[in-house]
Design a protein around this motif. Sequence first.
Motif, PDB file in Angstrom:
ATOM      1  N   CYS A 162      -1.801  26.053  -4.806  1.00  0.00           N
ATOM      2  CA  CYS A 162      -2.065  25.136  -5.919  1.00  0.00           C
ATOM      3  C   CYS A 162      -3.356  25.556  -6.624  1.00  0.00           C
ATOM      4  O   CYS A 162      -4.373  25.823  -5.975  1.00  0.00           O
ATOM      5  N   THR A 188      -5.266  23.702  -8.465  1.00  0.00           N
ATOM      6  CA  THR A 188      -6.265  22.635  -8.491  1.00  0.00           C
ATOM      7  C   THR A 188      -6.902  22.414  -7.129  1.00  0.00           C
ATOM      8  O   THR A 188      -8.121  22.485  -6.979  1.00  0.00           O
ATOM      9  N   HIS A 230       1.272  28.547 -14.520  1.00  0.00           N
ATOM     10  CA  HIS A 230       0.442  27.794 -13.589  1.00  0.00           C
ATOM     11  C   HIS A 230       1.275  27.271 -12.424  1.00  0.00           C
ATOM     12  O   HIS A 230       2.462  27.021 -12.560  1.00  0.00           O
ATOM     13  N   TYR A 250       1.187  24.275  -9.396  1.00  0.00           N
ATOM     14  CA  TYR A 250       0.574  23.055  -8.865  1.00  0.00           C
ATOM     15  C   TYR A 250       1.474  22.498  -7.769  1.00  0.00           C
ATOM     16  O   TYR A 250       2.699  22.550  -7.872  1.00  0.00           O
ATOM     17  N   CYS A 308      -1.965  16.997  -9.180  1.00  0.00           N
ATOM     18  CA  CYS A 308      -2.842  18.157  -9.368  1.00  0.00           C
ATOM     19  C   CYS A 308      -2.700  18.777 -10.762  1.00  0.00           C
ATOM     20  O   CYS A 308      -3.571  19.509 -11.206  1.00  0.00           O
ATOM     21  N   GLN A 309      -1.581  18.507 -11.410  1.00  0.00           N
ATOM     22  CA  GLN A 309      -1.369  19.100 -12.731  1.00  0.00           C
ATOM     23  C   GLN A 309      -2.249  18.388 -13.758  1.00  0.00           C
ATOM     24  O   GLN A 309      -2.194  17.172 -13.888  1.00  0.00           O
TER      25      GLN A 309
END
Length: 167
Positions: A8, A10, A32, A34, A39-40
């Motif tokens: 992830c 984040t 990306h 996640y 977390c997105q």
Amino acid sequence: MATITCVCETCKKKFERPLKRYNQWLRVGAKHTYCSMKCQPRLVPLPLSERFWEKVDVRGLDECWLWTASCNDYGYGHIGVSGKKLRLAHRVSWELHNGPIPKGEGYHGTCVLHHCDNPPCVNPMHLFLGTNADNAKDKASKGRVVNNPRRGSEHPNAKLTPAQVCE
């Protein structure tokens, strides 16, 4: 089912994703990863003025500034405002430079007219306010009115000749 280990972006937590979903994710060009919706990061929409000027080919002060994004059937640009509502680009340009368009009387209210007669133009120097009557007068003064519409058998969609009508 085959899986792939992802990290992830984040929280840096490792998680498993089905390989089939991962391949779909790559095909659509996702950039990306996640682990969850928490977390997105939330996408913050750009202000209208920034979105608007990204879609304009700005030139000299006296030249037309052409709208480069989508246009309606009449050639006037339009942009989404407040979610789904589409607004005409030249009216948005007027409002960005001069403030709100005053309410006018009649069905159409106050019109934003073009000095240049170029529908995709959003140069605020080329725009002025008027009524629907002003719009009609402006159109007539510039020779854009069809004074003699074709009627009867001269009309392109005519099916009968004058002789057939008499029969």
